[in-house]
Design a protein around this motif. Structure first.
Motif, PDB file in Angstrom:
ATOM      1  N   GLY A  66       0.832  -1.195   0.000  1.00  0.00           N
ATOM      2  CA  GLY A  66       0.000   0.000   0.000  1.00  0.00           C
ATOM      3  C   GLY A  66       0.866   1.243   0.000  1.00  0.00           C
ATOM      4  N   PHE A  67       0.267   2.384  -0.329  1.00  0.00           N
ATOM      5  CA  PHE A  67       1.082   3.600  -0.377  1.00  0.00           C
ATOM      6  C   PHE A  67       0.204   4.838  -0.332  1.00  0.00           C
ATOM      7  N   GLN A  68       0.808   5.933   0.089  1.00  0.00           N
ATOM      8  CA  GLN A  68       0.294   7.268  -0.166  1.00  0.00           C
ATOM      9  C   GLN A  68       1.466   8.125  -0.618  1.00  0.00           C
ATOM     10  N   ILE A  69       1.340   8.682  -1.822  1.00  0.00           N
ATOM     11  CA  ILE A  69       2.383   9.508  -2.422  1.00  0.00           C
ATOM     12  C   ILE A  69       1.830  10.915  -2.588  1.00  0.00           C
ATOM     13  N   VAL A  70       2.526  11.899  -2.047  1.00  0.00           N
ATOM     14  CA  VAL A  70       2.093  13.291  -2.126  1.00  0.00           C
ATOM     15  C   VAL A  70       3.165  14.095  -2.855  1.00  0.00           C
ATOM     16  N   ASN A  71       2.752  14.797  -3.895  1.00  0.00           N
ATOM     17  CA  ASN A  71       3.660  15.654  -4.659  1.00  0.00           C
ATOM     18  C   ASN A  71       3.103  17.075  -4.700  1.00  0.00           C
ATOM     19  N   GLY A  72       3.970  18.050  -4.493  1.00  0.00           N
ATOM     20  CA  GLY A  72       3.571  19.448  -4.579  1.00  0.00           C
ATOM     21  C   GLY A  72       4.382  20.165  -5.635  1.00  0.00           C
ATOM     22  N   THR A  73       3.705  20.751  -6.619  1.00  0.00           N
ATOM     23  CA  THR A  73       4.391  21.395  -7.741  1.00  0.00           C
ATOM     24  C   THR A  73       3.734  22.732  -8.078  1.00  0.00           C
ATOM     25  N   ILE A  74       4.484  23.583  -8.773  1.00  0.00           N
ATOM     26  CA  ILE A  74       3.957  24.853  -9.259  1.00  0.00           C
ATOM     27  C   ILE A  74       3.481  24.659 -10.689  1.00  0.00           C
ATOM     28  N   VAL A  75       2.237  25.037 -10.980  1.00  0.00           N
ATOM     29  CA  VAL A  75       1.695  24.840 -12.319  1.00  0.00           C
ATOM     30  C   VAL A  75       1.478  26.146 -13.068  1.00  0.00           C
ATOM     31  N   ASN A  76       1.539  27.266 -12.368  1.00  0.00           N
ATOM     32  CA  ASN A  76       1.415  28.573 -13.021  1.00  0.00           C
ATOM     33  C   ASN A  76       2.093  29.601 -12.127  1.00  0.00           C
ATOM     34  N   PHE A  77       2.967  30.429 -12.708  1.00  0.00           N
ATOM     35  CA  PHE A  77       3.710  31.395 -11.906  1.00  0.00           C
ATOM     36  C   PHE A  77       3.969  32.641 -12.725  1.00  0.00           C
ATOM     37  N   THR A  78       3.429  33.769 -12.269  1.00  0.00           N
ATOM     38  CA  THR A  78       3.629  35.065 -12.901  1.00  0.00           C
ATOM     39  C   THR A  78       3.960  36.065 -11.796  1.00  0.00           C
ATOM     40  N   PRO A  79       4.307  37.294 -12.134  1.00  0.00           N
ATOM     41  CA  PRO A  79       4.547  38.288 -11.079  1.00  0.00           C
ATOM     42  C   PRO A  79       3.315  38.570 -10.214  1.00  0.00           C
ATOM     43  N   GLN A  80       2.128  38.211 -10.693  1.00  0.00           N
ATOM     44  CA  GLN A  80       0.901  38.468  -9.949  1.00  0.00           C
ATOM     45  C   GLN A  80       0.318  37.224  -9.276  1.00  0.00           C
ATOM     46  N   LEU A  81       0.701  36.048  -9.735  1.00  0.00           N
ATOM     47  CA  LEU A  81      -0.020  34.844  -9.325  1.00  0.00           C
ATOM     48  C   LEU A  81       0.892  33.630  -9.255  1.00  0.00           C
ATOM     49  N   LEU A  82       0.671  32.797  -8.239  1.00  0.00           N
ATOM     50  CA  LEU A  82       1.300  31.480  -8.183  1.00  0.00           C
ATOM     51  C   LEU A  82       0.204  30.452  -7.935  1.00  0.00           C
ATOM     52  N   VAL A  83       0.155  29.441  -8.797  1.00  0.00           N
ATOM     53  CA  VAL A  83      -0.811  28.353  -8.631  1.00  0.00           C
ATOM     54  C   VAL A  83      -0.053  27.080  -8.271  1.00  0.00           C
ATOM     55  N   TYR A  84      -0.472  26.489  -7.165  1.00  0.00           N
ATOM     56  CA  TYR A  84       0.210  25.314  -6.618  1.00  0.00           C
ATOM     57  C   TYR A  84      -0.738  24.118  -6.690  1.00  0.00           C
ATOM     58  N   CYS A  85      -0.191  22.975  -7.088  1.00  0.00           N
ATOM     59  CA  CYS A  85      -0.989  21.752  -7.190  1.00  0.00           C
ATOM     60  C   CYS A  85      -0.441  20.687  -6.249  1.00  0.00           C
ATOM     61  N   ILE A  86      -1.326  20.132  -5.426  1.00  0.00           N
ATOM     62  CA  ILE A  86      -0.983  19.015  -4.547  1.00  0.00           C
ATOM     63  C   ILE A  86      -1.612  17.757  -5.137  1.00  0.00           C
ATOM     64  N   GLY A  87      -0.784  16.865  -5.611  1.00  0.00           N
ATOM     65  CA  GLY A  87      -1.264  15.606  -6.171  1.00  0.00           C
ATOM     66  C   GLY A  87      -1.050  14.481  -5.173  1.00  0.00           C
ATOM     67  N   THR A  88      -2.103  13.736  -4.873  1.00  0.00           N
ATOM     68  CA  THR A  88      -2.022  12.643  -3.916  1.00  0.00           C
ATOM     69  C   THR A  88      -2.482  11.351  -4.576  1.00  0.00           C
ATOM     70  N   SER A  89      -1.658  10.328  -4.463  1.00  0.00           N
ATOM     71  CA  SER A  89      -1.985   9.014  -4.997  1.00  0.00           C
ATOM     72  C   SER A  89      -2.000   8.021  -3.838  1.00  0.00           C
ATOM     73  N   THR A  90      -3.126   7.365  -3.635  1.00  0.00           N
ATOM     74  CA  THR A  90      -3.309   6.505  -2.468  1.00  0.00           C
ATOM     75  C   THR A  90      -3.820   5.129  -2.870  1.00  0.00           C
ATOM     76  N   TYR A  91      -3.265   4.115  -2.253  1.00  0.00           N
ATOM     77  CA  TYR A  91      -3.808   2.754  -2.409  1.00  0.00           C
ATOM     78  C   TYR A  91      -3.778   2.067  -1.053  1.00  0.00           C
ATOM     79  N   TYR A  92      -4.942   1.630  -0.598  1.00  0.00           N
ATOM     80  CA  TYR A  92      -5.052   0.897   0.655  1.00  0.00           C
ATOM     81  C   TYR A  92      -4.955  -0.590   0.357  1.00  0.00           C
ATOM     82  N   PRO A  93      -4.112  -1.324   1.066  1.00  0.00           N
ATOM     83  CA  PRO A  93      -3.972  -2.764   0.816  1.00  0.00           C
ATOM     84  C   PRO A  93      -5.323  -3.472   0.842  1.00  0.00           C
TER      85      PRO A  93
END
Length: 273
Positions: free
Chosen positions: A128-155
């Motif tokens: 089983g696993f839980q994998i969490v990734n945090g990345t920037i998907v959009n970045f300008t002088p006015q805005l930053l968009v952050y994405c949290i991707g989580t992948s989970t599998y329960y045995p």
């Protein structure tokens, strides 16, 4: 564990994923943008769990995370954004990034009633696993968009689950943007119908989704193409096989429902009058 520091000047924002540690001159200090990456991976064994799933050995689960975290954005501290990321990604508040990363244990481990112990095993070998990734998907002088991707599998589960959670941070106003910042009260009430109508024109979603409300937890993002994208998690409005359901609009398409703040943010004064 803190792995790498990314330092950028304002003119190098598009290189945030590849530009490694460097130095900035005094002239650029106020424009300095710095990101740090944090990773953690541990495997746990669930004591006496094997017989529950008919296995000959105890079940193992892996916790893994990799987060790109902002430190300074154009010379300004990013504490508010960091706190929001840690809260949403790890459900941890009031700790530094190092403390949060080191103390995080996923629900795959914590929700079991069985004792667990850390074991030296390749994460690829865990059931089983839980994998969490945090990345920037959009970045300008006015805005930053952050994405949290989580992948989970329960045995023992029939399927895993992958979710996407977005944070839209206005650098101009030093705030996390919510749908209520962008849409009027009437707009918020009308949006589910508009999103459903838009989804019905998309071949992948036609006759597959049932949209009657806004995405849970204000889940939307402002894309690098200038769209407002509403993101529903798997099984929120459609079958598991669809995965995340995303429906996008250009702001001008929704101008009648935007707040004065949003009109200014998207520079739509000419068509809002």
């Amino acid at each position: 564990m803190k792995n790498k520091t990314h330092i950028l000047s304002a003119g190098l924002c598009l290189a945030i994923m590849s530009f490694n540690c460097g130095c900035a001159s005094n002239d650029n200090e106020q424009r300095l943008t710095v990101f740090e990456t944090y990773t953690k991976s541990k495997v746990y064994e669930m004591t006496d769990s094997g017989h529950n799933l008919g296995a000959q050995t105890d079940i193992t689960v892996c916790d893994s995370l990799a987060l790109i975290m902002p430190v300074t954005l154009y010379g300004r501290q990013a504490d508010m954004l960091v706190d929001s990321i840690l809260s949403r990604a790890l459900d941890i508040k009031g700790k530094s990034v190092n403390e949060a990363v080191e103390s995080w244990v996923s629900p795959v481990v914590t929700e079991t009633e069985l004792p667990v112990k850390e074991v030296q095993l390749s994460p690829l070998m865990a059931e089983g696993f839980q994998i969490v990734n945090g990345t920037i998907v959009n970045f300008t002088p006015q805005l930053l968009v952050y994405c949290i991707g989580t992948s989970t599998y329960y045995p023992g589960a029939a399927n895993g689950l992958e979710t996407l959670d977005y944070i839209n941070y206005s650098l101009t106003d030093n705030k996390i943007l919510s749908l209520s910042d962008l849409f009027t009260e009437n707009g918020l009430s009308e949006l589910p119908k508009l999103i459903a109508e838009q989804a019905s024109t998309m071949p992948a979603y036609k006759d597959e989704v049932d949209i009657t409300q806004l995405p849970a937890n204000d889940n939307f993002f402002l894309s690098s193409e200038g769209e407002i994208v509403f993101c529903y998690q798997p099984m929120e409005v459609g079958p598991h096989s669809l995965g995340s359901v995303m429906v996008a609009f250009y702001p001008y398409e929704l101008v009648s429902y935007l707040t004065p703040y949003a009109i200014n943010f998207f520079d739509l004064h000419d068509i809002s009058d």
